[in-house]
Design a protein around this motif. Structure first.
Motif, short mmCIF file in Angstrom:
data_model
loop_
_atom_site.label_atom_id
_atom_site.label_comp_id
_atom_site.label_asym_id
_atom_site.label_seq_id
_atom_site.Cartn_x
_atom_site.Cartn_y
_atom_site.Cartn_z
N GLN A 66 -81.63 -5.04 69.36
CA GLN A 66 -82.49 -6.21 69.53
C GLN A 66 -82.36 -6.72 70.96
N PRO A 67 -83.46 -7.13 71.59
CA PRO A 67 -83.40 -7.55 73.01
C PRO A 67 -82.45 -8.70 73.27
N ILE A 68 -82.36 -9.66 72.35
CA ILE A 68 -81.49 -10.80 72.58
C ILE A 68 -80.03 -10.37 72.59
N ASN A 69 -79.66 -9.44 71.71
CA ASN A 69 -78.28 -8.94 71.69
C ASN A 69 -78.00 -8.04 72.88
N GLU A 70 -79.00 -7.27 73.32
CA GLU A 70 -78.82 -6.45 74.51
C GLU A 70 -78.61 -7.33 75.74
N TYR A 71 -79.32 -8.44 75.81
CA TYR A 71 -79.13 -9.37 76.93
C TYR A 71 -77.73 -9.96 76.93
N GLN A 72 -77.24 -10.39 75.76
CA GLN A 72 -75.90 -10.96 75.68
C GLN A 72 -74.84 -9.94 76.05
N SER A 73 -75.02 -8.71 75.60
CA SER A 73 -74.05 -7.66 75.94
C SER A 73 -74.07 -7.34 77.43
N LEU A 74 -75.27 -7.34 78.02
CA LEU A 74 -75.38 -7.03 79.45
C LEU A 74 -74.81 -8.14 80.31
N SER A 75 -75.03 -9.38 79.91
CA SER A 75 -74.57 -10.52 80.72
C SER A 75 -73.07 -10.71 80.68
N THR A 76 -72.37 -10.04 79.76
CA THR A 76 -70.92 -10.16 79.68
C THR A 76 -70.20 -8.89 80.11
N SER A 77 -70.92 -7.85 80.49
CA SER A 77 -70.29 -6.60 80.90
C SER A 77 -70.25 -6.51 82.42
N SER A 78 -69.30 -5.74 82.90
CA SER A 78 -69.14 -5.56 84.35
C SER A 78 -69.70 -4.20 84.75
N PRO A 79 -70.39 -4.11 85.88
CA PRO A 79 -70.63 -5.10 86.94
C PRO A 79 -71.92 -5.88 86.77
N PHE A 80 -72.60 -5.76 85.62
CA PHE A 80 -73.89 -6.42 85.46
C PHE A 80 -73.76 -7.94 85.47
N SER A 81 -72.62 -8.45 85.02
CA SER A 81 -72.43 -9.89 85.00
C SER A 81 -72.27 -10.48 86.39
N TRP A 82 -72.00 -9.64 87.41
CA TRP A 82 -71.87 -10.17 88.77
C TRP A 82 -73.17 -10.81 89.24
N ALA A 83 -74.29 -10.15 88.91
CA ALA A 83 -75.58 -10.62 89.43
C ALA A 83 -76.01 -11.95 88.83
N SER A 84 -75.53 -12.27 87.63
CA SER A 84 -75.93 -13.52 86.99
C SER A 84 -74.94 -14.65 87.23
N GLY A 85 -73.88 -14.40 87.98
CA GLY A 85 -72.89 -15.43 88.24
C GLY A 85 -73.18 -16.21 89.51
N ASP A 86 -72.13 -16.81 90.03
CA ASP A 86 -72.25 -17.60 91.26
C ASP A 86 -72.59 -16.69 92.44
N PHE A 87 -73.40 -17.21 93.37
CA PHE A 87 -73.86 -16.40 94.48
C PHE A 87 -72.71 -16.02 95.42
N VAL A 88 -71.83 -16.96 95.69
CA VAL A 88 -70.70 -16.67 96.58
C VAL A 88 -69.78 -15.63 95.94
N GLU A 89 -69.52 -15.79 94.66
CA GLU A 89 -68.67 -14.81 93.96
C GLU A 89 -69.34 -13.45 93.91
N TYR A 90 -70.65 -13.45 93.73
CA TYR A 90 -71.40 -12.19 93.69
C TYR A 90 -71.31 -11.46 95.04
N CYS A 91 -71.50 -12.19 96.13
CA CYS A 91 -71.41 -11.57 97.46
C CYS A 91 -69.99 -11.11 97.77
N SER A 92 -69.00 -11.90 97.38
CA SER A 92 -67.62 -11.52 97.66
C SER A 92 -67.22 -10.26 96.90
#
Length: 267
Positions: A66-92
């Protein structure tokens, strides 16, 4: 007869007047405190709210597809969660990834590899930097592909899924409630992440082209310096190139007939 009449039970006495009746006795019972009673209504409300049917109750799509569960899994996995976090942390994190790859992989290869034997230290460092930027670019491309896949499934009105395997693919049309929720999530959560990744890819591409141009320019400048120094020294040796005259000067016995000026002229 008189004896039998004496054995007859006496008739009940008439009730007293209402104003002479004694007040009814009341027994005072201490109230019992039940700790669960104050939360009775709240518990019923919570249960009734949790018993509401979610939008996916009648959805035939497996939960992991299901798309909603795929989104939750993607947003908590690494390194995909880097892009949705803080910009400074993402760049670092991207800088740390590129620097680590350039230091522990790119620099040893460019320093001790067969290609970089004759390079100057500046060229070797530039080669290591290019390898680090290239590694970060691959990581960002992988993140972009994952977020784009989930975003397309959230914004789409249909969901393609597989019940048991690749051979029984099905298509489910989203309900109005599920479609509104998925498109809201895709528009306000996934699209900003994709825009960030696009800007990152543009910056990495420009940086990679800049360092490659510096590397090529440094190498060409080095070759020109070697050629100029070789010509000023009488053409005896030029690094990185072959010259017949300089080879004759170092190993004349390997050439038959001497130099070209010593060869006899045919009539």
């Amino acid at each position: 007869m008189a004896f039998l009449l004496s054995l007859k039970p006496p008739s009940p006495s008439p009730p007293p007047p209402p104003h002479l009746r004694p007040p009814p006795t009341t027994t005072l019972i201490p109230p019992t405190i039940n700790p669960s009673k104050p939360h009775h209504h709240q518990t019923r409300f919570t249960l009734s709210f949790s018993n509401r049917t979610p939008p996916e109750t009648d959805c035939p799509v497996p939960p992991e597809q299901q798309p909603i569960n795929e989104y939750q899994s993607l947003s908590t996995s690494s390194p995909f969660s880097w892009a949705s976090g803080d910009f400074v942390e993402y760049c670092s994190r991207l800088v740390a990834t590129g620097a680590g790859f350039a230091l522990f992989v790119g620099l040893p290869v460019s320093w001790y590899g067969s290609v970089g034997v004759g390079w100057e230290p500046v060229q070797r460092v530039l080669g290591a930097v290019c390898s680090g930027i290239f590694a970060v670019t691959l990581a960002v491309v992988r993140m972009y592909l994952g977020w784009a896949y989930v975003g397309n499934r959230l914004l789409s009105a249909t969901v393609e899924y597989e019940e048991t395997g690749w051979y029984d693919g099905q298509i489910w049309v989203k309900t109005a409630e599920v479609l509104a929720r998925d498109r809201l999530l895709g528009s306000f959560t996934v699209k900003p992440v994709l825009n960030r990744l696009k800007n990152t890819l543009v910056g990495l591409a420009l940086s990679l082209l800049l360092f490659i141009a510096l590397l090529v320019n440094t190498e060409s400048t080095q070759k020109e310096t070697y050629i100029t120094s070789g010509s000023e020294a009488g053409g005896r040796s030029v690094a990185g190139s072959y010259n017949d005259e300089s080879a004759r000067s170092f190993e004349p016995e390997e050439f038959c007939g001497g130099s070209e000026s010593d060869l006899p002229l045919n009539d």
